[in-house]
Design a protein around this motif. Structure first.
Motif, PDB file in Angstrom:
ATOM      1  N   MET A  62      -9.729  -9.302 -10.504  1.00  0.00           N
ATOM      2  CA  MET A  62      -9.939  -8.167 -11.387  1.00  0.00           C
ATOM      3  C   MET A  62      -9.082  -8.389 -12.639  1.00  0.00           C
ATOM      4  SD  MET A  62      -9.919  -4.982  -8.658  1.00  0.00           S
ATOM      5  CE  MET A  62     -10.641  -3.827  -9.806  1.00  0.00           C
ATOM      6  N   LYS A  63      -9.636  -8.066 -13.790  1.00  0.00           N
ATOM      7  CA  LYS A  63      -8.902  -8.286 -15.033  1.00  0.00           C
ATOM      8  C   LYS A  63      -8.527  -6.955 -15.668  1.00  0.00           C
ATOM      9  CE  LYS A  63     -13.085  -8.679 -17.859  1.00  0.00           C
ATOM     10  NZ  LYS A  63     -13.844  -9.527 -18.804  1.00  0.00           N
ATOM     11  N   THR A  64      -7.515  -7.014 -16.508  1.00  0.00           N
ATOM     12  CA  THR A  64      -7.050  -5.813 -17.192  1.00  0.00           C
ATOM     13  C   THR A  64      -8.131  -5.300 -18.135  1.00  0.00           C
ATOM     14  OG1 THR A  64      -4.768  -6.575 -17.111  1.00  0.00           O
ATOM     15  CG2 THR A  64      -5.270  -4.860 -18.709  1.00  0.00           C
ATOM     16  N   CYS A  65      -8.332  -4.003 -18.122  1.00  0.00           N
ATOM     17  CA  CYS A  65      -9.367  -3.388 -18.968  1.00  0.00           C
ATOM     18  C   CYS A  65      -8.990  -3.576 -20.431  1.00  0.00           C
ATOM     19  CB  CYS A  65      -9.491  -1.901 -18.637  1.00  0.00           C
ATOM     20  SG  CYS A  65     -10.648  -1.005 -19.706  1.00  0.00           S
ATOM     21  N   GLY A  83      -5.113  -1.450 -19.638  1.00  0.00           N
ATOM     22  CA  GLY A  83      -4.558  -1.370 -18.285  1.00  0.00           C
ATOM     23  C   GLY A  83      -3.920  -0.031 -17.950  1.00  0.00           C
ATOM     24  N   THR A  84      -3.897   0.909 -18.901  1.00  0.00           N
ATOM     25  CA  THR A  84      -3.274   2.216 -18.630  1.00  0.00           C
ATOM     26  C   THR A  84      -4.213   3.152 -17.872  1.00  0.00           C
ATOM     27  OG1 THR A  84      -4.026   3.164 -20.731  1.00  0.00           O
ATOM     28  CG2 THR A  84      -1.894   2.018 -20.715  1.00  0.00           C
ATOM     29  N   GLY A  85      -5.493   2.904 -17.969  1.00  0.00           N
ATOM     30  CA  GLY A  85      -6.471   3.793 -17.330  1.00  0.00           C
ATOM     31  C   GLY A  85      -6.766   5.028 -18.150  1.00  0.00           C
ATOM     32  N   GLN A  86      -6.065   5.212 -19.284  1.00  0.00           N
ATOM     33  CA  GLN A  86      -6.251   6.380 -20.148  1.00  0.00           C
ATOM     34  C   GLN A  86      -6.547   5.926 -21.573  1.00  0.00           C
ATOM     35  OE1 GLN A  86      -5.788   9.821 -19.143  1.00  0.00           O
ATOM     36  NE2 GLN A  86      -5.836   8.935 -17.088  1.00  0.00           N
ATOM     37  N   ARG A 122      -8.258  -1.531 -14.483  1.00  0.00           N
ATOM     38  CA  ARG A 122      -8.745  -2.892 -14.226  1.00  0.00           C
ATOM     39  C   ARG A 122     -10.258  -2.864 -14.040  1.00  0.00           C
ATOM     40  NH1 ARG A 122      -5.655  -4.907  -9.098  1.00  0.00           N
ATOM     41  NH2 ARG A 122      -6.230  -2.789  -8.419  1.00  0.00           N
ATOM     42  N   VAL A 123     -10.902  -3.948 -14.362  1.00  0.00           N
ATOM     43  CA  VAL A 123     -12.349  -4.057 -14.189  1.00  0.00           C
ATOM     44  C   VAL A 123     -12.667  -5.308 -13.376  1.00  0.00           C
ATOM     45  CG1 VAL A 123     -12.950  -2.792 -16.292  1.00  0.00           C
ATOM     46  CG2 VAL A 123     -12.559  -5.253 -16.409  1.00  0.00           C
TER      47      VAL A 123
END
Length: 386
Positions: free
Chosen positions: A167-170, A175-178, A204-205
């Protein structure tokens, strides 16, 4: 949630009802709408689900308290996420943040606490019903039931990612999710935060979805589960099978399988707690002369010596012939009430003999021949001796 009926209304109860009233109402409604008693009736099936949902909430003290205070919102799975249920004791900036969060979809100035989307979460419970005969409930039995539930995908172990990929960082939220957005309002330009649409708030995606579960991390399976029904279980009671519910998320534990018992009525026996009640028809001759009766019990037939002159409505007790006390070795009793089977269509000769017999009785032998004053005196004497 607005279209849901009030849970108390569903069960025909008032707010503040006792636990016993709740259980009694649930048993009556569950019996009324049970699918076994209403085959093919979709409306009854929906009402049965509605009744079970209402009971699941009101029978749980914590859920009931939240429901009484906040209504359906109080028992929503997302209730309290981000601090939505806190801070009612006073009005502060956190409250203002919640108000603007409701208006604009996120926290106000960062005051709302975001729930960690990657934290382990327990799976949901599964509710099923199992129908028992009266004897199965009294004696205990094993029942196999079919359950459809979500299990953690064995190929990706719940991550949702194809084996060998990561899974990679969005890239959208870093990577905060916000994500932070600005909106122009009558109060000016306000900056708010909301979950990232790209990663669903996880930060993450997945690069490549698991081909087995399609990226969900779980798959639906139908399994046969054997449930051990303990002796003495009663109608409406629920057994909990730990970890047999739906799979958890992010490594969280599975939910439970909740099996609610429905007991079919018996044509002979009735139950009250751990005692059993039944009626025993006898002839007039047996009542007068006495007899050895063969009485049915849940253990088989037993003999009982009926004394001479037994009156209609007399109840005798068979000790230890009731229901096994749940999770105990003791048992209740069986109470047998005598009813007199009055003969019909007598011949002329039989009637004459019966009349002669009636005329031959003395006052001591028949209460019919005693005066009202004597009967009243006898009743007062009996009551004073009690």
């Amino acid at each position: 949630m607005a279209d849901k009926r009030d849970y108390y209304e569903v069960l025909g109860l008032q707010k503040g009802c006792s636990e016993d009233e709740l259980k009694k109402a649930y048993r009556q409604m569950a019996k009324k709408y049970h699918p076994d008693l209403n085959p093919g009736d979709k409306e009854a099936e929906e009402k049965f689900k509605e009744v079970n949902e209402a009971y699941e909430v009101l029978s749980d003290p914590d859920k009931r308290q939240r429901y009484d205070q906040f209504g359906h919102a109080g028992v929503d799975p997302n209730f309290g996420a981000g601090g939505g249920a806190g801070g009612f004791g006073g009005f502060d900036m956190g409250d203002i943040g919640d108000i603007f969060g409701d208006l604009f979809g996120g926290g106000f100035g960062g005051s709302r606490r975001a729930q960690n989307p990657n934290a382990p979460r327990r799976g949901s419970d599964i509710r099923v019903q199992v129908t028992l005969t009266f004897f199965e409930a009294c004696k205990g039995t094993a029942k196999k039931i079919s359950v459809t539930r979500s299990d953690t995908c064995s190929d990706c172990r719940g991550t949702g990612a194809k084996d060998g990929t990561a899974m990679k960082t969005c890239s959208v939220c870093g990577g905060t999710g916000q994500v932070r957005v600005q909106q122009r309002t009558p109060f000016g330009v306000i900056a708010t935060q909301r979950p990232c649409d790209s990663c669903g708030g996880r930060g993450r995606v997945i690069e490549q979805n698991c081909p087995t579960c399609g990226g969900r991390g779980s798959i639906s399976n139908t399994k046969t589960v054997e449930v051990q029904i303990p002796a003495g279980i009663d109608d409406g009671q629920t057994l909990s099978l730990r970890g047999q519910g739906n799979a958890g998320f992010n490594g969280g534990p599975a939910g439970d399988l909740l099996v609610t018992v429905v007991v079919r009525p018996d044509p002979i026996f009735n139950r009250d707690g751990f005692d059993i009640y039944c009626e025993m028809p006898i002839s007039y001759f047996q009542a007068v002369m006495g007899d050895k009766l063969v009485v049915p019990t849940i253990d088989g037939n037993v003999e009982y010596t009926l004394p001479e002159g037994t009156q209609p409505g007399t109840t005798f007790r068979l000790r230890g012939k009731g229901v096994t006390r749940l999770n105990s070795r003791g048992r209740g009793d069986q109470y047998v009430t005598v009813t007199i089977d009055v003969p019909r269509s007598l011949t002329k000769e039989q009637k004459e003999k019966l009349k002669a017999f009636e005329d031959s009785l003395t006052e001591k032998q028949s209460t019919k021949k005693r005066s009202f004053a004597e009967k009243l005196k006898e009743m007062l004497k009996d009551n004073s001796n009690k």
